[in-house]
Design a protein around this motif. Structure first.
Motif, PDB file in Angstrom:
ATOM      1  N   TYR A 186       0.873  -1.175   0.000  1.00 43.19           N
ATOM      2  CA  TYR A 186       0.000   0.000   0.000  1.00 43.19           C
ATOM      3  C   TYR A 186       0.909   1.223   0.000  1.00 43.19           C
ATOM      4  N   ARG A 187       1.184   1.731  -1.182  1.00 46.60           N
ATOM      5  CA  ARG A 187       2.097   2.857  -1.356  1.00 46.60           C
ATOM      6  C   ARG A 187       1.804   3.476  -2.710  1.00 46.60           C
ATOM      7  N   PRO A 188       2.370   4.620  -3.033  1.00 44.58           N
ATOM      8  CA  PRO A 188       2.109   5.219  -4.340  1.00 44.58           C
ATOM      9  C   PRO A 188       2.473   4.279  -5.471  1.00 44.58           C
ATOM     10  N   PHE A 189       1.771   4.423  -6.583  1.00 44.41           N
ATOM     11  CA  PHE A 189       1.919   3.509  -7.707  1.00 44.41           C
ATOM     12  C   PHE A 189       3.325   3.541  -8.285  1.00 44.41           C
ATOM     13  N   ASP A 190       3.876   2.364  -8.554  1.00 44.34           N
ATOM     14  CA  ASP A 190       5.163   2.214  -9.236  1.00 44.34           C
ATOM     15  C   ASP A 190       4.877   1.779 -10.667  1.00 44.34           C
ATOM     16  N   THR A 191       5.602   2.333 -11.608  1.00 47.09           N
ATOM     17  CA  THR A 191       5.242   2.109 -13.001  1.00 47.09           C
ATOM     18  C   THR A 191       5.805   0.827 -13.582  1.00 47.09           C
ATOM     19  N   ILE A 192       6.564   0.080 -12.833  1.00 45.02           N
ATOM     20  CA  ILE A 192       7.048  -1.214 -13.314  1.00 45.02           C
ATOM     21  C   ILE A 192       6.507  -2.301 -12.401  1.00 45.02           C
ATOM     22  N   GLY A 193       6.253  -3.463 -12.959  1.00 45.37           N
ATOM     23  CA  GLY A 193       5.978  -4.603 -12.099  1.00 45.37           C
ATOM     24  C   GLY A 193       4.554  -5.096 -12.131  1.00 45.37           C
ATOM     25  N   ASN A 194       4.202  -5.786 -11.073  1.00 46.35           N
ATOM     26  CA  ASN A 194       2.934  -6.478 -10.963  1.00 46.35           C
ATOM     27  C   ASN A 194       1.856  -5.506 -10.505  1.00 46.35           C
ATOM     28  N   SER A 195       0.807  -5.365 -11.289  1.00 46.20           N
ATOM     29  CA  SER A 195      -0.246  -4.398 -10.973  1.00 46.20           C
ATOM     30  C   SER A 195      -0.961  -4.723  -9.669  1.00 46.20           C
ATOM     31  N   GLY A 196      -0.818  -5.932  -9.188  1.00 41.05           N
ATOM     32  CA  GLY A 196      -1.479  -6.309  -7.949  1.00 41.05           C
ATOM     33  C   GLY A 196      -0.684  -6.003  -6.702  1.00 41.05           C
ATOM     34  N   LEU A 197       0.619  -5.703  -6.852  1.00 40.51           N
ATOM     35  CA  LEU A 197       1.440  -5.486  -5.663  1.00 40.51           C
ATOM     36  C   LEU A 197       2.248  -4.197  -5.686  1.00 40.51           C
ATOM     37  N   ASP A 198       2.650  -3.741  -6.839  1.00 33.74           N
ATOM     38  CA  ASP A 198       3.592  -2.631  -6.890  1.00 33.74           C
ATOM     39  C   ASP A 198       2.895  -1.283  -6.799  1.00 33.74           C
TER      40      ASP A 198
END
Length: 478
Positions: A397-409
């Protein structure tokens, strides 16, 4: 001391993804949902393969599907080039950019990557062709999300961070410097790895020492090291040998690969919690957003109820009627629509009360704590709730990261607000998850199921406020 890679998820040996005489393989993590995607290209021939990860591979199975999604030979990318995945801006989950830097000449080209390509070149469209002034031989480029690129010179330890300008088509795509420093001793015996979520890993292959530092994006200027907070420290001596190459795959997974043998391991990254002040500031904003949505939903339902009784409809009547049908199927409730509306409004009232006076029952917990509570890493998610006790928000639960798994990052502002509403519906009553808003089963819930379904409350409230039916799980950047 805390080892960032404590749990081994997968171990396997690739027969083809390994170096042989005249064949030097390079791996580039391309992010993506599920198991993520991996580009394997050979320097001498330009041969490429895009491998799609298995969401849940066995402990010793190949973590990628048996056949490459696409393969062939790049026309110009050969030895002397280096590729960097630049991910994408929020909102274009299936797209991405790849930077191709010819080290000797400093010529740089940026290509568009699309996950839908199943035949031929996966980066066919050139979007920028330019030349760097100072970035070339001896430099390593690492994407830091949110359009920033780390430029590290292992020979000297100099580290600069540049803004990436996606709009440029014929000029330097890294036009402005954000920070510059010299890392003492972080030289050619190191590997540096970005782990998403503003975390950067440093591995001294000689000593085995590994540290994870948090990036402070607010810092700028020369003689400024923006990696200010040491989050984790341990030693990989005897665990990960020098010469192996590490890649972040997204979804809290790190690939550890031996290019000489093809032996690979995938580890679970034990992501640390956010610093308490930053987390609390983010949570306060998310709760305020959630309250705005809930108040809008309450007002719309109260006006709709009044219109049912009086026959006088407000200007939002039709929109409310459609949203009630979409998210709650209220018109089909066995007890009648007024019974459905009463149940929905009662729940919203309880949700608002908690978001107004009961916010102390939200807390951040460690990944280890969450896994213990949930029973396994397979159930690890951004948040979970014990009814009438607490809602726990995890390091995902943190600001969106633009790489990786949409369910966790990470998660975008709207998705985090939706999570706050969703978890509060769990908190205030016996409201099981019948279907999330992005699942096909959401449309076929009975009205009786829908009025206790937490996802319905978040989706309806946002729909009413914006007149937009956003399915949050499909768009984690929102």
């Amino acid at each position: 001391m805390v080892d960032p890679l404590q749990i081994l998820l997968n171990e396997h040996t690739w027969s083809t993804i390994r170096n042989t005489p005249g064949s030097t393989h390079h791996l580039i993590s391309l992010g993506g949902s599920g198991g993520g995607e991996l580009l394997d290209w050979v320097a001498e021939t330009g041969h490429y393969s895009v491998w799609v990860g298995e969401p849940a591979p066995g402990a010793t199975a190949d973590p990628y599907r048996p056949a490459a999604r696409t393969e062939g030979n790049f026309a110009t990318i050969r030895a002397g080039h280096t590729l960097t995945h630049l991910a994408d801006t929020p909102g274009n989950w299936s797209e991405g950019n790849v930077m191709d830097l010819e080290l000797a000449t400093k010529n740089v080209r940026i290509y568009r990557y699309h996950r839908g390509i199943t035949s031929g070149d996966p980066i066919p469209t050139k979007v920028n062709s330019a030349r760097f002034f100072s970035i070339g031989q001896g430099h390593t480029l690492i994407y830091l999300d949110h359009d920033r690129v780390l430029d590290w010179e292992p020979a000297t330890g100099r580290a600069r961070i540049w803004n990436y300008d996606r709009a440029r088509t014929t000029t330097d795509p890294l036009p402005t410097k954000v920070t510059e420093t010299v890392w003492d001793g972080v030289l050619s015996n190191y590997q540096v790895l970005y782990l998403g979520g503003d975390l950067l890993l440093f591995w001294n292959q000689t000593s085995g020492r590994v540290t994870v530092w948090r990036y402070d994006r607010s810092l700028s200027g020369d003689n400024t090291d923006p990696f200010t907070v040491l989050e984790m420290e341990d030693s990989w001596a005897g665990e990960i040998a020098a010469g192996r190459i590490i890649h972040y795959l997204g979804g809290d997974r790190v690939l550890d690969w031996d290019p000489a043998t093809g032996h690979e391991r995938i580890w679970d990254f034990d992501r640390p919690m956010m610093a308490a002040p930053a987390f609390q500031a983010m949570l306060n904003r998310d709760i305020a957003t959630a309250r705005t949505w809930v108040v809008s939903a309450q007002a719309a339902i109260a006006a709709y109820q009044l219109g049912l009784v009086s026959g006088v409809h407000d200007v939002q009547w039709l929109a409310t009627d459609a949203a009630l049908l979409t998210h709650f199927h209220a018109q089909n409730h066995a007890g009648g629509i007024q019974a459905a509306l009463s149940a929905i409004l009662t729940t919203y009232n309880l949700v608002l009360a908690r978001l107004t006076t009961g916010t102390s029952s939200f807390s951040q917990v460690s990944k280890q704590q969450a896994v213990t509570h949930l029973g396994s890493r397979a159930k690890y998610t951004r948040g979970y709730t014990f009814r009438d006790v607490a809602t726990h928000l995890t390091p995902s639960y943190r600001p969106f990261d633009t790489i990786g798994n949409s369910g966790l990052d990470g998660a975008g502002d709207k998705l985090r607000a939706a999570i706050i509403i969703h978890e509060t519906v769990h908190f205030v009553g016996n409201n099981p998850d019948s279907a999330t808003e992005w699942e096909p089963g959401y449309a076929t819930l009975t009205a009786e199921q829908a009025v206790t379904n937490p996802s319905s409350y978040a989706a309806f409230a946002h729909h009413i406020l914006t007149n937009h039916d956003l399915r949050f799980g499909n768009e984690p950047w929102n």
